[in-house]
Design a protein around this motif. Structure first.
Motif, PDB file in Angstrom:
ATOM      1  N   VAL A  67       0.837  -1.203   0.000  1.00 50.17           N
ATOM      2  CA  VAL A  67       0.000   0.000   0.000  1.00 50.17           C
ATOM      3  C   VAL A  67       0.873   1.254   0.000  1.00 50.17           C
ATOM      4  CG1 VAL A  67      -1.579   1.353   1.442  1.00 50.17           C
ATOM      5  CG2 VAL A  67      -2.052  -1.061   1.010  1.00 50.17           C
ATOM      6  N   LEU A  68       1.916   1.262   0.815  1.00 52.09           N
ATOM      7  CA  LEU A  68       2.810   2.415   0.886  1.00 52.09           C
ATOM      8  C   LEU A  68       3.597   2.602  -0.407  1.00 52.09           C
ATOM      9  CD1 LEU A  68       4.218   4.703   2.425  1.00 52.09           C
ATOM     10  CD2 LEU A  68       5.806   2.990   3.348  1.00 52.09           C
ATOM     11  N   LEU A  69       4.173   1.526  -0.929  1.00 49.62           N
ATOM     12  CA  LEU A  69       4.972   1.628  -2.151  1.00 49.62           C
ATOM     13  C   LEU A  69       4.115   2.056  -3.340  1.00 49.62           C
ATOM     14  CD1 LEU A  69       7.281  -1.505  -1.799  1.00 49.62           C
ATOM     15  CD2 LEU A  69       7.956   0.901  -1.599  1.00 49.62           C
ATOM     16  N   PHE A  70       2.916   1.508  -3.442  1.00 53.80           N
ATOM     17  CA  PHE A  70       2.021   1.913  -4.527  1.00 53.80           C
ATOM     18  C   PHE A  70       1.619   3.385  -4.385  1.00 53.80           C
ATOM     19  CE2 PHE A  70       0.534  -2.676  -5.378  1.00 53.80           C
ATOM     20  CZ  PHE A  70       1.369  -2.783  -6.476  1.00 53.80           C
ATOM     21  N   PHE A  71       1.455   3.830  -3.148  1.00 53.50           N
ATOM     22  CA  PHE A  71       1.114   5.233  -2.905  1.00 53.50           C
ATOM     23  C   PHE A  71       2.221   6.143  -3.437  1.00 53.50           C
ATOM     24  CE2 PHE A  71       1.251   9.098  -0.359  1.00 53.50           C
ATOM     25  CZ  PHE A  71      -0.079   9.514  -0.363  1.00 53.50           C
ATOM     26  N   ILE A  72       3.456   5.855  -3.057  1.00 55.74           N
ATOM     27  CA  ILE A  72       4.580   6.673  -3.521  1.00 55.74           C
ATOM     28  C   ILE A  72       4.703   6.591  -5.039  1.00 55.74           C
ATOM     29  CG2 ILE A  72       7.081   6.971  -3.430  1.00 55.74           C
ATOM     30  CD1 ILE A  72       6.958   5.746  -0.584  1.00 55.74           C
ATOM     31  N   GLY A  73       4.637   5.377  -5.567  1.00 54.07           N
ATOM     32  CA  GLY A  73       4.782   5.194  -7.005  1.00 54.07           C
ATOM     33  C   GLY A  73       3.710   5.904  -7.805  1.00 54.07           C
ATOM     34  N   ALA A  74       2.460   5.822  -7.345  1.00 60.20           N
ATOM     35  CA  ALA A  74       1.363   6.457  -8.074  1.00 60.20           C
ATOM     36  C   ALA A  74       1.526   7.968  -8.117  1.00 60.20           C
ATOM     37  CB  ALA A  74       0.024   6.081  -7.435  1.00 60.20           C
ATOM     38  N   PHE A  75       1.931   8.558  -7.000  1.00 62.61           N
ATOM     39  CA  PHE A  75       2.043  10.014  -6.955  1.00 62.61           C
ATOM     40  C   PHE A  75       3.199  10.519  -7.815  1.00 62.61           C
ATOM     41  CE2 PHE A  75      -1.192   9.863  -3.867  1.00 62.61           C
ATOM     42  CZ  PHE A  75      -1.641  11.158  -3.637  1.00 62.61           C
ATOM     43  N   VAL A  76       4.353   9.845  -7.769  1.00 64.99           N
ATOM     44  CA  VAL A  76       5.479  10.350  -8.568  1.00 64.99           C
ATOM     45  C   VAL A  76       5.289  10.045 -10.055  1.00 64.99           C
ATOM     46  CG1 VAL A  76       7.101  10.289  -6.661  1.00 64.99           C
ATOM     47  CG2 VAL A  76       6.930   8.300  -8.169  1.00 64.99           C
ATOM     48  N   MET A  77       4.714   8.890 -10.381  1.00 61.09           N
ATOM     49  CA  MET A  77       4.554   8.560 -11.799  1.00 61.09           C
ATOM     50  C   MET A  77       3.412   9.343 -12.429  1.00 61.09           C
ATOM     51  SD  MET A  77       7.082   6.857 -12.520  1.00 61.09           S
ATOM     52  CE  MET A  77       6.622   6.600 -14.249  1.00 61.09           C
ATOM     53  N   ARG A  78       2.404   9.665 -11.641  1.00 61.03           N
ATOM     54  CA  ARG A  78       1.378  10.554 -12.182  1.00 61.03           C
ATOM     55  C   ARG A  78       1.977  11.922 -12.444  1.00 61.03           C
ATOM     56  NH1 ARG A  78      -2.327  15.022 -10.067  1.00 61.03           N
ATOM     57  NH2 ARG A  78      -3.870  15.151 -11.746  1.00 61.03           N
ATOM     58  N   GLY A  79       2.866  12.386 -11.533  1.00 64.28           N
ATOM     59  CA  GLY A  79       3.549  13.655 -11.758  1.00 64.28           C
ATOM     60  C   GLY A  79       4.397  13.636 -13.006  1.00 64.28           C
ATOM     61  N   ALA A  80       5.128  12.541 -13.219  1.00 64.20           N
ATOM     62  CA  ALA A  80       5.953  12.420 -14.425  1.00 64.20           C
ATOM     63  C   ALA A  80       5.077  12.392 -15.670  1.00 64.20           C
ATOM     64  CB  ALA A  80       6.806  11.156 -14.346  1.00 64.20           C
ATOM     65  N   GLY A  81       3.957  11.662 -15.597  1.00 60.74           N
ATOM     66  CA  GLY A  81       3.055  11.595 -16.745  1.00 60.74           C
ATOM     67  C   GLY A  81       2.431  12.938 -17.071  1.00 60.74           C
ATOM     68  N   CYS A  82       2.047  13.686 -16.042  1.00 63.88           N
ATOM     69  CA  CYS A  82       1.467  15.010 -16.270  1.00 63.88           C
ATOM     70  C   CYS A  82       2.498  15.980 -16.828  1.00 63.88           C
ATOM     71  CB  CYS A  82       0.884  15.556 -14.969  1.00 63.88           C
ATOM     72  SG  CYS A  82      -0.634  14.743 -14.451  1.00 63.88           S
ATOM     73  N   THR A  83       3.741  15.861 -16.384  1.00 62.37           N
ATOM     74  CA  THR A  83       4.801  16.709 -16.935  1.00 62.37           C
ATOM     75  C   THR A  83       4.992  16.415 -18.409  1.00 62.37           C
ATOM     76  OG1 THR A  83       5.902  16.716 -14.774  1.00 62.37           O
ATOM     77  CG2 THR A  83       7.205  17.412 -16.672  1.00 62.37           C
ATOM     78  N   TRP A  84       5.008  15.125 -18.762  1.00 63.25           N
ATOM     79  CA  TRP A  84       5.099  14.737 -20.175  1.00 63.25           C
ATOM     80  C   TRP A  84       3.899  15.265 -20.964  1.00 63.25           C
ATOM     81  CZ3 TRP A  84       7.799  13.655 -24.167  1.00 63.25           C
ATOM     82  CH2 TRP A  84       7.295  12.925 -25.246  1.00 63.25           C
ATOM     83  N   ASN A  85       2.720  15.166 -20.382  1.00 66.52           N
ATOM     84  CA  ASN A  85       1.507  15.660 -21.030  1.00 66.52           C
ATOM     85  C   ASN A  85       1.607  17.160 -21.300  1.00 66.52           C
ATOM     86  OD1 ASN A  85      -1.539  15.026 -21.627  1.00 66.52           O
ATOM     87  ND2 ASN A  85      -1.546  16.915 -20.426  1.00 66.52           N
ATOM     88  N   ASP A  86       2.131  17.916 -20.329  1.00 68.92           N
ATOM     89  CA  ASP A  86       2.254  19.367 -20.503  1.00 68.92           C
ATOM     90  C   ASP A  86       3.306  19.727 -21.551  1.00 68.92           C
ATOM     91  OD1 ASP A  86       0.346  19.566 -18.574  1.00 68.92           O
ATOM     92  OD2 ASP A  86       1.499  20.835 -17.219  1.00 68.92           O
ATOM     93  N   ILE A  87       4.352  18.917 -21.639  1.00 73.00           N
ATOM     94  CA  ILE A  87       5.369  19.155 -22.671  1.00 73.00           C
ATOM     95  C   ILE A  87       4.772  18.961 -24.052  1.00 73.00           C
ATOM     96  CG2 ILE A  87       7.520  18.261 -23.661  1.00 73.00           C
ATOM     97  CD1 ILE A  87       8.381  17.579 -20.764  1.00 73.00           C
ATOM     98  N   THR A  88       4.050  17.881 -24.243  1.00 70.73           N
ATOM     99  CA  THR A  88       3.491  17.584 -25.565  1.00 70.73           C
ATOM    100  C   THR A  88       2.302  18.476 -25.909  1.00 70.73           C
ATOM    101  OG1 THR A  88       2.065  15.848 -24.639  1.00 70.73           O
ATOM    102  CG2 THR A  88       4.231  15.182 -25.434  1.00 70.73           C
ATOM    103  N   ASP A  89       1.586  18.968 -24.887  1.00 73.51           N
ATOM    104  CA  ASP A  89       0.371  19.753 -25.114  1.00 73.51           C
ATOM    105  C   ASP A  89       0.582  21.256 -24.970  1.00 73.51           C
ATOM    106  OD1 ASP A  89      -1.077  17.507 -25.571  1.00 73.51           O
ATOM    107  OD2 ASP A  89      -2.326  17.623 -23.780  1.00 73.51           O
TER     108      ASP A  89
END
Length: 310
Positions: A67-89
């Motif tokens: 639960v803890l590892l998924f929590f950390i992973g979800a928050f940082v990878m969503r951040g990375a994905g949103c950063t990529w989204n903002d770069i492309t958009d």
């Protein structure tokens, strides 16, 4: 541009605006730390899968760490994905009222700076992933292909929400990959049910931008469904509940899990009944409420896993 005018329209009054150092705010906004709902929605299928797998294994001892590892992973990878989204958009965001104040089109962050920030977030996500078995690591890495192509889908298909669903539901596979070192039919059906849920709630979210999207030629299920959105949500949310129910049956889940699913289903029915697609603020509130819907199901799965492990 001042920090106040650089706030994104649907993210004012949060901790980033009021407490974060001024220099860090553009980066935190790139990662959507000012709007954590996407991280929570990415996390829900991870937690569902982990809890359901724990129930199948009849062993909840690894669950708190997962639960803890998924929590950390979800928050940082969503951040990375949103950063990529903002770069492309970045060119499209400049043309949409709600997104033109994002850090890149607002001139607060350069594309190069955003790329470096994205890599740093991805490295944290990799550190989390490396805590798992080899099969889970390879499974997690495979998801990056879906994340990479998602921002381009709204330019070529009316169904970009399907690709978002493939990405945001990927955690439905990960709990079983981590627990058993494999992906079985239960995980696949759970994944499919989550995809239907994501398409539904992101259709609601996309109605905020439907008019601007039409002007700049961006496609979405919100524009595709239009006035038929309520009927489409009945199908999508109904399919989500049905498929997740099949996953519970395949897993031999007990009454707490089914109670959680019933609460989840009632919440989705409330969303459909409450929705007014012409009210952007209401669409946003209903979209946000999907975190609570997901937590209701997760609670039922956790109780079920604990009882089965006793």
């Amino acid at each position: 541009m001042s920090d106040v005018t650089a706030r994104v329209a649907d993210s004012t009054g949060n901790w980033v605006d009021t407490h974060a150092p001024v220099w860090a705010r553009p980066y935190l906004r790139l990662a959507r730390a000012d709007r954590s709902i996407g991280s929570w929605l990415l996390l829900m299928p991870c937690w569902w899968s982990a809890a359901l797998a724990a129930g199948v294994a009849r062993d909840v001892r690894p669950l708190p760490l997962l639960v803890l590892l998924f929590f950390i992973g979800a928050f940082v990878m969503r951040g990375a994905g949103c950063t990529w989204n903002d770069i492309t958009d970045r060119d499209l965001d400049d043309k949409v009222e709600r997104t033109r104040s994002r850090p890149i089109p607002a001139g607060q962050v350069t594309v190069k700076q955003a790329l470096v920030f994205m890599v740093l977030q991805a490295l944290i996500g990799l550190a989390v992933l490396l805590q798992f078995n080899r099969f889970a690591i390879l499974t997690g890495i495979a998801s990056l292909a879906i994340v990479a192509i998602y921002p381009f889908m709204k330019r070529i298909t009316w169904w970009p929400q399907v690709v978002l669903g493939l990405a945001f539901s990927y955690g439905g596979l990960m709990g079983f990959a981590v627990t058993f070192g494999r992906i079985d039919l239960t995980a696949v059906v759970l994944y499919a049910g989550s995809i239907a849920w994501v398409i539904g709630y992101d259709t609601i979210y996309a109605h905020q931008d439907a008019e601007d999207d039409a002007l700049i030629g961006v496609k979405s299920t919100a524009r595709l469904f239009g006035e038929r959105t309520h009927r489409a949500l009945v199908v999508l949310y109904g399919l989500a509940v049905l498929l997740i129910g099949v996953a519970l049956a395949l897993a031999g889940a007990g009454w707490p899990a089914w109670t959680g699913l019933a609460a989840f289903a009632l919440h989705l029915a409330w969303q459909i009944r409450r929705l007014d697609i012409k009210d952007g603020a209401l669409c946003l509130r209903i979209f946000w409420s999907n975190r609570e819907a997901g937590l209701l199901l997760f609670a039922g799965l956790v109780v079920d896993a604990v009882l089965r492990a006793m």
